[in-house]
Design an enzyme around this catalytic site. Structure first.
Site, mmCIF file in Angstrom:
data_model
loop_
_atom_site.group_PDB
_atom_site.id
_atom_site.type_symbol
_atom_site.label_atom_id
_atom_site.label_comp_id
_atom_site.label_asym_id
_atom_site.label_seq_id
_atom_site.Cartn_x
_atom_site.Cartn_y
_atom_site.Cartn_z
ATOM 1 N N ASP A 235 0.883 -1.161 0.000
ATOM 2 C CA ASP A 235 0.000 0.000 0.000
ATOM 3 C C ASP A 235 0.924 1.215 0.000
ATOM 4 O OD1 ASP A 235 -2.066 1.786 -0.001
ATOM 5 O OD2 ASP A 235 -3.156 0.876 1.652
HETATM 6 C C1 BGC Z 1 -4.964 3.366 -0.029
HETATM 7 C C2 BGC Z 1 -5.017 2.384 -1.192
HETATM 8 C C3 BGC Z 1 -4.806 3.108 -2.479
HETATM 9 C C4 BGC Z 1 -3.452 3.836 -2.417
HETATM 10 C C5 BGC Z 1 -3.132 4.638 -3.661
HETATM 11 C C6 BGC Z 1 -3.673 4.159 -0.057
HETATM 12 O O1 BGC Z 1 -3.644 5.144 0.936
HETATM 13 O O2 BGC Z 1 -5.055 2.667 1.178
HETATM 14 O O3 BGC Z 1 -6.244 1.716 -1.198
HETATM 15 O O4 BGC Z 1 -4.841 2.213 -3.551
HETATM 16 O O5 BGC Z 1 -3.468 4.744 -1.320
HETATM 17 O O6 BGC Z 1 -3.969 5.742 -3.761
#
Ligand code: BGC
Length: 790
Positions: A235
């Site tokens: 993530d």
């Molecule tokens: C979120 C993800 C997301 C990523 C990119 C993160 O903070 O938890 O679900 O895909 O950011 O935006």
């Protein structure tokens, strides 16, 4: 994995320098991977999903969620899950794949499959269900729709990421059985059935180890047990120690760290602290990912935007849930005198806030719908959709136009400041102005239908004062036209709740244990999540899991369950029954199959969903349905033997049209092997879940650390500003970030700034510069730590 790249990958690995290998381990920027021109390896573009393609426009700054390319906003997962129809999820995945192709996107980051442990989780709108079987099946449909068409998915957030509070640092303490049966099971189904190309690991720790460094999760379970052969992506900002993460099985670190973390891996190999073979394994997977993606980039691809808008409506129509329909108030007659009340009818809330925010192609409104259908439009705003404060003038106008109408349709729901990625809800109430509006109108007209736009369950103090409730959830850009098609009976509603609506917050399973302390959160309720809890504790609920009304009626009959004389025979149990449409309009019913396991030595849920099917029926039509069960349908996870096992005894197979409306059932006896597992009394019979420390420790099989830990010097990069905020210099630092965010978001019309602001105290210092788009740099943070630790 396609063998056609094997030879090519071998050759590439032989040719690559160590620098080139490590360069593939992290992003080039926020959204793409690095290229290696010398070897013809291109940069690959990933972007957010899950209910559409959120591709940021060139030059928009990384954190801004506003400036992305206009694409279709499909219904969010909380809504589409209620279709109970994996085929419809496939349609969504397929439609999204076209938009990804048109935008040169190789990976759409979704679906989110985390279990709704508490209705308070601010991000529940992006997740499917409180039930892992349903979540797994719905996710599988979406993934297949996308991947069959050449676009890759990223199943997220692996694992036990069930809250937004402190999501970047919290340690989720879950017993092995609950982890396997509830929190991992949805992932397991999707991995085995739909084979997503990538999995995204979550920010949090699971039982003491960061998900990004968790060999048990990433390697032992995901790869070795379930056979996942794609890449694991972090993530955004979830990596702590890059080398440890690599060893644990994390392939691609996102976003870029400007080469800093790649260098750590380079050094580790050079200093013989990391076997290059481990790096090569990851590089092999990353090369496969790059080559496959490069073969699936479509030049000059275009798609029919209107067609996708219609698909978004079709999915919404099949997912929206009719919760109450007293006196058959719906379907409404077009010739009735109708008042439309509530700003959500004109400025709909159709998606949730955060990284999934789509810049919608077009948004249907009530006015348009009424014009297109030559209907009269009587509308009052009733409230300001950006506020929860009661506006008496607006209420008065709404009450006045409601007085002489045959039917009043009130659009109400949650607002962005109530639920979002980045923070959790504190209560289950609707904004005060929405509840007040409904109450006031109910004093002048009894024929009210409330239409809800919500990402998660709410309380309905006015439920007895209205005749109808239609739950749209957050139904995407065509939410309003879908709603009116149902209201006017052009479409017969068929959605079923994928989660329980409780009567109050205190009744919810994790009430006493959510969202935990400043370091960890204990999942003491174990497997008793959602209906598994409400059933066990015999709690009344507002609306049960699996519930939803139709304009027609159905009859279930003739249940036959095939015998299994051996344990192996359990893999081939057939459950056969008939469903008949006994009303006079076409409709669909969701037949739900629950298994009640014998509860002898092992605590069990009263019932668990093990099969379902959406049946489409003309009036008077009968269909014979066959659902299959297998060994797993009867098993529990034995944390001692680390195996799925079956307890001997009587099992009940039930068919219902909601978890609390069982229509047919049959018992069967199973003679299985014996086993032993500790019997912990407090899990067998309870009214409210209240698990003493000792019992949870016994379940966990270890002594547990306190959930709150006061930070002490020397502070390090894994502390957050919450740990330091008692120091003046940290307060100043925090204020600097807040002003920086104000400046950065000064033109942003979404509520995204609030999400970032609420996360700033919680974010670990190591990712603070990424998460603030460099409002504070890594150097600033190191300086802060040096001063505080002096
Ligand atoms: C979120 C993800 C997301 C990523 C990119 C993160 O903070 O938890 O679900 O895909 O950011 O935006």
């Amino acid at each position: 994995m396609d063998n056609k790249y094997t030879q090519k990958i071998k050759e590439l690995i032989n040719e690559m320098t160590l620098e080139e290998k490590v360069s593939l381990l992290s992003g080039k920027d926020f959204w793409s991977t690095k290229s290696i021109p010398r070897l013809n390896i291109d940069s690959i573009y990933l972007t957010d999903g899950p209910h559409g393609v959120r591709k940021q426009s060139v030059n928009s700054d990384e954190l801004s969620l506003q400036q992305s390319v206009a694409t279709t906003c499909f219904p969010t997962a909380c809504c589409s899950a209620c279709s109970f129809d994996p085929n419809i999820m496939y349609e969504m995945g397929e439609a999204i794949s076209k938009e990804a192709k048109a935008n040169n996107v190789a990976v759409v980051l979704g679906p989110g499959i985390n279990i709704k442990r508490s209705p308070l989780c601010g991000r529940n709108f992006e997740y499917f269900s409180e039930d892992p079987y349903l979540a797994g099946k719905m996710a599988s449909g979406w993934i297949s729709g996308l991947e069959d068409n050449g676009i890759q998915s990223s199943l997220k957030h692996f694992a036990a990421n069930n809250q937004e509070t402190l999501r970047l640092i919290i340690d989720s303490i879950v017993d092995e059985r609950a982890l396997r049966e509830i929190y991992l099971y949805a992932f397991e189904i999707a991995i085995k059935e739909a084979k997503p190309s990538t999995v995204m690991c979550s920010y949090n720790s699971v039982n003491g180890t960061l998900a990004s460094e968790n060999k048990y999760l990433l390697n032992d379970i995901l790869r070795n047990e379930w056979g996942f052969d794609g890449i694991v992506i972090s993530d955004w900002g979830a990596v702590n120690e890059r080398v440890e993460a690599l060893k644990a099985g994390l392939d691609l670190q996102m976003p870029s760290t400007n080469g800093q973390d790649d260098k750590k891996v380079y050094d580790a190999v050079k200093e013989n602290k990391l076997d290059e073979k481990i790096l090569n394994k990851t590089v092999e997977r990353l090369l496969y990912f790059s080559l496959y993606s490069m073969d699936n980039i479509y030049k000059n691809y275009s798609y029919d935007k209107e067609e996708n808008h219609n698909i978004a409506r079709h999915i919404a129509e099949n997912s929206i849930v009719l919760l109450k329909n007293e006196d058959k108030i719906l379907p409404a007659k077009k010739e009735s005198k109708i008042a439309i009340i509530g700003e959500f009818a004109q400025k709909p809330r159709y998606q949730g806030n955060g990284s999934s925010l789509i810049n919608a192609y077009k948004i249907d409104t009530a006015e348009e719908y009424f014009k297109e259908n030559n209907l009269e439009f009587n509308y009052a705003k009733g409230y300001d959709s950006n506020s929860s404060a009661i506006d008496n003038a607006l209420v008065e106008k709404a009450v006045n136009i409601s007085k002489d109408k045959d039917l009043v349709i009130i659009f109400a729901g949650l607002i962005n400041s109530y639920e979002s990625e980045g923070f959790d809800r504190k209560h289950l109430n609707l904004p005060e102005n929405h509840n007040h509006l409904i109450e006031e109108i109910s004093k002048v007209n009894k024929n009210i239908v409330v239409v809800l736009s919500i990402g998660a369950p709410v309380l309905m103090p006015w439920i007895d004062k209205v005749k109808g409730v239609l739950n749209l959830y957050l139904a995407g850009e065509a939410a309003i036209s879908a709603a009116f098609n149902i209201i006017f009976g052009i479409v017969n509603p068929s959605g079923k709740l994928a989660e329980t609506f409780p009567l109050n917050l205190e009744d919810t399973p994790s009430y006493k244990y959510f969202p935990g302390g400043n370091k960890s959160v204990q999942y003491r309720e174990s497997i008793f999540v959602g209906y598994r809890y409400y059933d066990k504790a015999a709690k009344e609920v507002l609306f049960p899991f699996g519930f939803g009304l139709s304009y027609t009626t159905f009859e279930f009959s003739h249940l036959i369950v095939s015998d299994a004389n051996t344990i192996a025979g359990l893999d081939n149990i057939h459950v056969v029954f008939d469903v008949k449409n006994t009303g006079d309009v076409f409709g669909c019913e969701v037949a739900q199959l629950y298994v009640t396991a014998t509860e002898n030595n092992i605590f069990k849920a009263r019932k668990e969903l093990k099969g379902f099917i959406k049946v489409f029926l003309e009036p008077n039509e009968t269909k014979t349905i066959i659902l299959k069960l297998n060994r797993r349908s009867f098993s529990f996870y034995n944390a001692e033997t680390k195996k799925y096992e079956i307890e001997s005894g009587i099992y009940t197979i039930s068919i219902g049209n909601s978890s609390r409306n069982i229509l047919l059932s049959k018992n069967m006896e199973i003679n299985a092997n014996s086993y032993y597992q500790k019997r912990i009394p407090s899990y067998f019979n309870f009214k409210d879940i209240d698990i003493p420390d000792n019992d949870f420790e016994e379940l966990m099989d270890k002594k547990l650390k306190p959930i709150n830990i006061k930070a002490s010097k020397p502070y390090n990069l894994n502390n957050n500003l919450l740990d330091l905020i008692h120091e003046n210099i940290a307060k100043e630092f925090y204020n600097r970030i807040l002003s920086g965010l104000d400046e950065m978001f000064k033109d942003d019309k979404t509520d995204t700034k609030n999400m970032f602001k609420s996360m700033m105290l919680e974010t670990p210092l190591r990712t603070l510069s990424t998460m603030t788009g460099n409002i504070v740099t890594r150097k600033d943070i190191e300086n802060l730590l040096n001063i505080l630790n002096e």
